[in-house]
Scaffold this motif. Sequence first.
Motif, PDB file in Angstrom:
ATOM      1  N   GLU A  99       0.792  -1.230   0.000  1.00 43.91           N
ATOM      2  CA  GLU A  99       0.000   0.000   0.000  1.00 43.91           C
ATOM      3  C   GLU A  99       0.825   1.282   0.000  1.00 43.91           C
ATOM      4  O   GLU A  99       0.243   2.368  -0.058  1.00 43.91           O
ATOM      5  CB  GLU A  99      -0.918   0.013   1.221  1.00 43.91           C
ATOM      6  N   HIS A 100       2.148   1.191   0.083  1.00 44.88           N
ATOM      7  CA  HIS A 100       2.970   2.392   0.237  1.00 44.88           C
ATOM      8  C   HIS A 100       4.084   2.466  -0.807  1.00 44.88           C
ATOM      9  O   HIS A 100       4.645   1.440  -1.188  1.00 44.88           O
ATOM     10  CB  HIS A 100       3.583   2.430   1.636  1.00 44.88           C
ATOM     11  N   PHE A 101       4.369   3.701  -1.199  1.00 43.52           N
ATOM     12  CA  PHE A 101       5.451   3.970  -2.139  1.00 43.52           C
ATOM     13  C   PHE A 101       6.421   4.958  -1.501  1.00 43.52           C
ATOM     14  O   PHE A 101       6.039   5.736  -0.623  1.00 43.52           O
ATOM     15  CB  PHE A 101       4.899   4.590  -3.436  1.00 43.52           C
ATOM     16  N   ALA A 102       7.668   4.943  -1.942  1.00 43.02           N
ATOM     17  CA  ALA A 102       8.674   5.918  -1.514  1.00 43.02           C
ATOM     18  C   ALA A 102       8.942   6.857  -2.685  1.00 43.02           C
ATOM     19  O   ALA A 102       9.035   6.417  -3.835  1.00 43.02           O
ATOM     20  CB  ALA A 102       9.954   5.217  -1.102  1.00 43.02           C
ATOM     21  N   LEU A 103       9.081   8.148  -2.383  1.00 38.07           N
ATOM     22  CA  LEU A 103       9.372   9.157  -3.394  1.00 38.07           C
ATOM     23  C   LEU A 103      10.528  10.014  -2.902  1.00 38.07           C
ATOM     24  O   LEU A 103      10.426  10.641  -1.849  1.00 38.07           O
ATOM     25  CB  LEU A 103       8.141  10.031  -3.654  1.00 38.07           C
ATOM     26  N   ASP A 104      11.628  10.022  -3.627  1.00 38.84           N
ATOM     27  CA  ASP A 104      12.783  10.859  -3.328  1.00 38.84           C
ATOM     28  C   ASP A 104      13.034  11.747  -4.538  1.00 38.84           C
ATOM     29  O   ASP A 104      12.955  11.276  -5.673  1.00 38.84           O
ATOM     30  CB  ASP A 104      14.030  10.009  -3.062  1.00 38.84           C
ATOM     31  N   TYR A 105      13.352  13.005  -4.294  1.00 34.04           N
ATOM     32  CA  TYR A 105      13.608  13.924  -5.399  1.00 34.04           C
ATOM     33  C   TYR A 105      14.653  14.944  -4.988  1.00 34.04           C
ATOM     34  O   TYR A 105      14.940  15.122  -3.795  1.00 34.04           O
ATOM     35  CB  TYR A 105      12.317  14.642  -5.829  1.00 34.04           C
ATOM     36  N   SER A 106      15.232  15.605  -5.977  1.00 33.42           N
ATOM     37  CA  SER A 106      16.190  16.686  -5.731  1.00 33.42           C
ATOM     38  C   SER A 106      16.073  17.696  -6.869  1.00 33.42           C
ATOM     39  O   SER A 106      15.364  17.474  -7.842  1.00 33.42           O
ATOM     40  CB  SER A 106      17.612  16.133  -5.627  1.00 33.42           C
ATOM     41  N   ALA A 107      16.790  18.807  -6.727  1.00 35.94           N
ATOM     42  CA  ALA A 107      16.777  19.852  -7.760  1.00 35.94           C
ATOM     43  C   ALA A 107      17.208  19.240  -9.082  1.00 35.94           C
ATOM     44  O   ALA A 107      18.046  18.338  -9.099  1.00 35.94           O
ATOM     45  CB  ALA A 107      17.709  20.988  -7.366  1.00 35.94           C
ATOM     46  N   PRO A 108      16.609  19.619 -10.153  1.00 36.46           N
ATOM     47  CA  PRO A 108      15.790  20.799 -10.397  1.00 36.46           C
ATOM     48  C   PRO A 108      14.293  20.606 -10.139  1.00 36.46           C
ATOM     49  O   PRO A 108      13.521  21.518 -10.400  1.00 36.46           O
ATOM     50  CB  PRO A 108      16.047  21.093 -11.872  1.00 36.46           C
ATOM     51  N   LEU A 109      13.873  19.440  -9.636  1.00 38.01           N
ATOM     52  CA  LEU A 109      12.450  19.236  -9.355  1.00 38.01           C
ATOM     53  C   LEU A 109      12.087  19.826  -7.997  1.00 38.01           C
ATOM     54  O   LEU A 109      12.877  19.771  -7.058  1.00 38.01           O
ATOM     55  CB  LEU A 109      12.111  17.744  -9.334  1.00 38.01           C
ATOM     56  N   CYS A 110      10.868  20.355  -7.898  1.00 33.56           N
ATOM     57  CA  CYS A 110      10.335  20.764  -6.601  1.00 33.56           C
ATOM     58  C   CYS A 110       9.367  19.664  -6.144  1.00 33.56           C
ATOM     59  O   CYS A 110       9.061  18.738  -6.896  1.00 33.56           O
ATOM     60  CB  CYS A 110       9.641  22.123  -6.698  1.00 33.56           C
ATOM     61  N   ALA A 111       8.883  19.777  -4.916  1.00 34.96           N
ATOM     62  CA  ALA A 111       7.990  18.761  -4.360  1.00 34.96           C
ATOM     63  C   ALA A 111       6.730  18.586  -5.209  1.00 34.96           C
ATOM     64  O   ALA A 111       6.292  17.454  -5.453  1.00 34.96           O
ATOM     65  CB  ALA A 111       7.617  19.125  -2.931  1.00 34.96           C
TER      66      ALA A 111
END
Length: 66
Positions: free
Chosen positions: A41-53
């Motif tokens: 039921e759960h996913f992980a989301l990691d991001y960094s620049a140049p993307l915003c939340a």
Amino acid sequence: MRACVLDFNGRVKKTSAKNFQLICPKNPEKMVMQFGRVDEEHFALDYSAPLCALQAFAIALSWIDE
């Protein structure tokens, strides 16, 4: 059978066709976003620049649309 294996650095626990990583085209060593299934039921989301939340969340939502 051929398969592509991605290193999620321990963040993603389940195999899923919805797991993906985005890399910077100018620097393939830099991961901009990773998204993957942690459990049923759960996913992980990691991001960094140049993307915003907001951008990362929108990409993730479009990917899990059934």
